[in-house]
Design a protein around this motif. Structure first.
Motif, PDB file in Angstrom:
ATOM      1  N   CYS A 153       0.817  -1.236   0.000  1.00 28.21           N
ATOM      2  CA  CYS A 153       0.000   0.000   0.000  1.00 28.21           C
ATOM      3  C   CYS A 153       0.830   1.257   0.000  1.00 28.21           C
ATOM      4  CB  CYS A 153      -0.935  -0.004   1.206  1.00 28.21           C
ATOM      5  SG  CYS A 153      -0.038   0.009   2.788  1.00 28.21           S
ATOM      6  N   GLY A 154       2.168   1.122   0.182  1.00 32.58           N
ATOM      7  CA  GLY A 154       3.014   2.316   0.184  1.00 32.58           C
ATOM      8  C   GLY A 154       2.585   3.288   1.272  1.00 32.58           C
ATOM      9  N   PHE A 214      -1.103  -3.440   3.399  1.00 31.61           N
ATOM     10  CA  PHE A 214       0.095  -4.158   3.850  1.00 31.61           C
ATOM     11  C   PHE A 214       1.322  -3.515   3.207  1.00 31.61           C
ATOM     12  CE2 PHE A 214      -1.908  -8.149   5.398  1.00 31.61           C
ATOM     13  CZ  PHE A 214      -3.187  -7.986   4.886  1.00 31.61           C
ATOM     14  N   SER A 219       6.876   4.088   5.205  1.00 27.95           N
ATOM     15  CA  SER A 219       5.644   4.193   4.409  1.00 27.95           C
ATOM     16  C   SER A 219       4.424   3.937   5.295  1.00 27.95           C
ATOM     17  CB  SER A 219       5.657   3.181   3.253  1.00 27.95           C
ATOM     18  OG  SER A 219       6.677   3.515   2.345  1.00 27.95           O
ATOM     19  N   PHE A 221       3.568  -9.057   2.811  1.00 24.45           N
ATOM     20  CA  PHE A 221       2.182  -9.510   2.607  1.00 24.45           C
ATOM     21  C   PHE A 221       2.097 -10.944   2.119  1.00 24.45           C
ATOM     22  CE2 PHE A 221       2.912  -7.090  -1.440  1.00 24.45           C
ATOM     23  CZ  PHE A 221       2.760  -8.134  -2.337  1.00 24.45           C
ATOM     24  N   ARG A 261       0.545   7.640  -5.807  1.00 22.39           N
ATOM     25  CA  ARG A 261       1.816   8.370  -5.907  1.00 22.39           C
ATOM     26  C   ARG A 261       2.671   7.838  -7.053  1.00 22.39           C
ATOM     27  NH1 ARG A 261       4.580  11.406  -2.241  1.00 22.39           N
ATOM     28  NH2 ARG A 261       2.779  11.183  -0.892  1.00 22.39           N
TER      29      ARG A 261
HETATM   30  C1  LIG Z   1       6.252   0.974  -6.046  1.00 25.22           C
HETATM   31  S1  LIG Z   1       5.510   1.004  -4.457  1.00 25.22           S
HETATM   32  C2  LIG Z   1       3.784   1.294  -4.788  1.00 25.22           C
HETATM   33  C3  LIG Z   1       3.041   1.850  -3.607  1.00 25.22           C
HETATM   34  C4  LIG Z   1       1.556   2.134  -3.819  1.00 25.22           C
HETATM   35  N1  LIG Z   1       0.832   0.913  -4.119  1.00 25.22           N
HETATM   36  C5  LIG Z   1       1.339   3.181  -4.889  1.00 25.22           C
HETATM   37  O1  LIG Z   1       0.856   2.829  -5.975  1.00 25.22           O
HETATM   38  O2  LIG Z   1       1.626   4.353  -4.640  1.00 25.22           O
HETATM   39  C6  LIG Z   1       5.535  -0.719  -4.032  1.00 25.22           C
HETATM   40  C7  LIG Z   1       5.313  -0.920  -2.538  1.00 25.22           C
HETATM   41  O3  LIG Z   1       5.204  -2.308  -2.305  1.00 25.22           O
HETATM   42  C8  LIG Z   1       5.904  -2.609  -1.097  1.00 25.22           C
HETATM   43  N2  LIG Z   1       6.223  -4.060  -1.151  1.00 25.22           N
HETATM   44  C9  LIG Z   1       6.841  -4.727  -2.156  1.00 25.22           C
HETATM   45  N3  LIG Z   1       6.901  -6.058  -1.885  1.00 25.22           N
HETATM   46  C10 LIG Z   1       6.289  -6.207  -0.675  1.00 25.22           C
HETATM   47  C11 LIG Z   1       6.024  -7.348   0.141  1.00 25.22           C
HETATM   48  N4  LIG Z   1       6.378  -8.588  -0.230  1.00 25.22           N
HETATM   49  N5  LIG Z   1       5.379  -7.158   1.318  1.00 25.22           N
HETATM   50  C12 LIG Z   1       5.008  -5.910   1.703  1.00 25.22           C
HETATM   51  N6  LIG Z   1       5.231  -4.795   0.967  1.00 25.22           N
HETATM   52  C13 LIG Z   1       5.856  -4.946  -0.213  1.00 25.22           C
HETATM   53  C14 LIG Z   1       7.092  -1.672  -1.109  1.00 25.22           C
HETATM   54  O4  LIG Z   1       7.615  -1.447   0.191  1.00 25.22           O
HETATM   55  C15 LIG Z   1       6.466  -0.401  -1.699  1.00 25.22           C
HETATM   56  O5  LIG Z   1       5.950   0.466  -0.704  1.00 25.22           O
END
Ligand SMILES: C[S@@+](CC[C@H](N)C(=O)[O-])C[C@H]1O[C@@H](n2cnc3c(N)ncnc32)[C@H](O)[C@@H]1O
Length: 222
Positions: free
Chosen positions: A59-60, A80, A86, A109, A199
């Motif tokens: 969820c960032g 998550f 974040s 997650f 974002r």
């Molecule tokens: C590129 S960001 C996108 C955030 C948000 N969904 C947005 O569109 O603004 C990807 C996010 O996924 C999280 N992430 C990636 N793999 C993950 C995992 N296995 N468990 C929890 N968080 C994860 C990263 O920490 C990051 O905050």
């Protein structure tokens, strides 16, 4: 374009009360060795109500989910993310918005989904996951076959999985994996500029990089 370090930002640590209200945190160790001893992730357990549960995997900073929580007050939202800053930012945002129908889980997650009972989620979103394409990095892939099976397990029959990415190769790779799994029916597939709902979407769209979106439905058992 090289993927940049969008995780570098300043954030104020939320108060102890705000963390207690909005945040749950699980170690990989506990999720692996004693998931049955941890409380389930359900609307009843987290919000004390029986209402549709919507999950946001990765969820960032919680912008999308907090907005959804404002727009859909009778649904319950759980985001998550394993990145602590974040999650803190997401908590501050939810508190400032005054919403009580959203919670944030700091965990991987792919492991934390095992706390969600079968068929418990009405909707699952995965928005702009890191597009892991190299086999050597596959341990970091958010959407492995195993994660897909978990996601399918927690989603209610008829529930929707929204998968959105800026990376066309990742989109193609994962749609092929999903088709092969035979777990979901493709409802819609779209490519284009959606006006930056998250974002990361805003970030990529400013460089003229379109969004690739698939909406997939969990069909009844065959
Ligand atoms: C590129 S960001 C996108 C955030 C948000 N969904 C947005 O569109 O603004 C990807 C996010 O996924 C999280 N992430 C990636 N793999 C993950 C995992 N296995 N468990 C929890 N968080 C994860 C990263 O920490 C990051 O905050």
């Amino acid at each position: 374009m090289a993927r940049v370090k969008l995780k570098r930002f300043r954030v104020k640590e939320p108060s102890a009360q705000a963390k207690a209200r909005y945040m749950r945190s699980y170690s990989g160790r506990d999720l692996h060795f004693r998931p049955a001893e941890l409380p389930p992730i359900t609307s009843e357990e987290l919000f004390g109500v029986s209402a549709p549960l919507v999950l946001d995997l990765g969820c960032g900073r919680g912008e999308f989910l907090t907005r959804q929580a404002q727009q859909r007050p009778s649904d319950c939202f759980v985001g998550f993310d394993w990145h602590r800053k974040s999650i803190w930012d997401a908590i501050n945002r939810a508190e400032a918005a005054g919403v009580d129908n959203v919670r944030f889980v700091q965990a991987d997650f792919r492991q934390a989904l095992r706390l969600v009972p079968e068929n418990a989620a009405a909707e699952v979103h995965m928005l702009f996951p890191p597009p892991i394409l190299k086999r050597s990095k596959r341990k970091q892939d958010p959407l492995t076959e195993r994660a897909l099976r978990e996601l399918h397990r927690v989603l209610a029959v008829g529930g929707l999985f929204h998968f959105v990415t800026d990376s066309e190769p990742y989109f193609r790779l994962k749609l092929a994996m999903i088709a092969q799994s035979d777990l979901f029916e493709l409802e819609t597939e779209a490519h284009g500029f959606e006006g930056g709902q998250t974002r990361f979407q805003r970030f990529w769209e400013q460089f003229n990089i379109p969004t690739h979106r698939a909406v997939l439905r969990k069909p009844p058992p065959r």
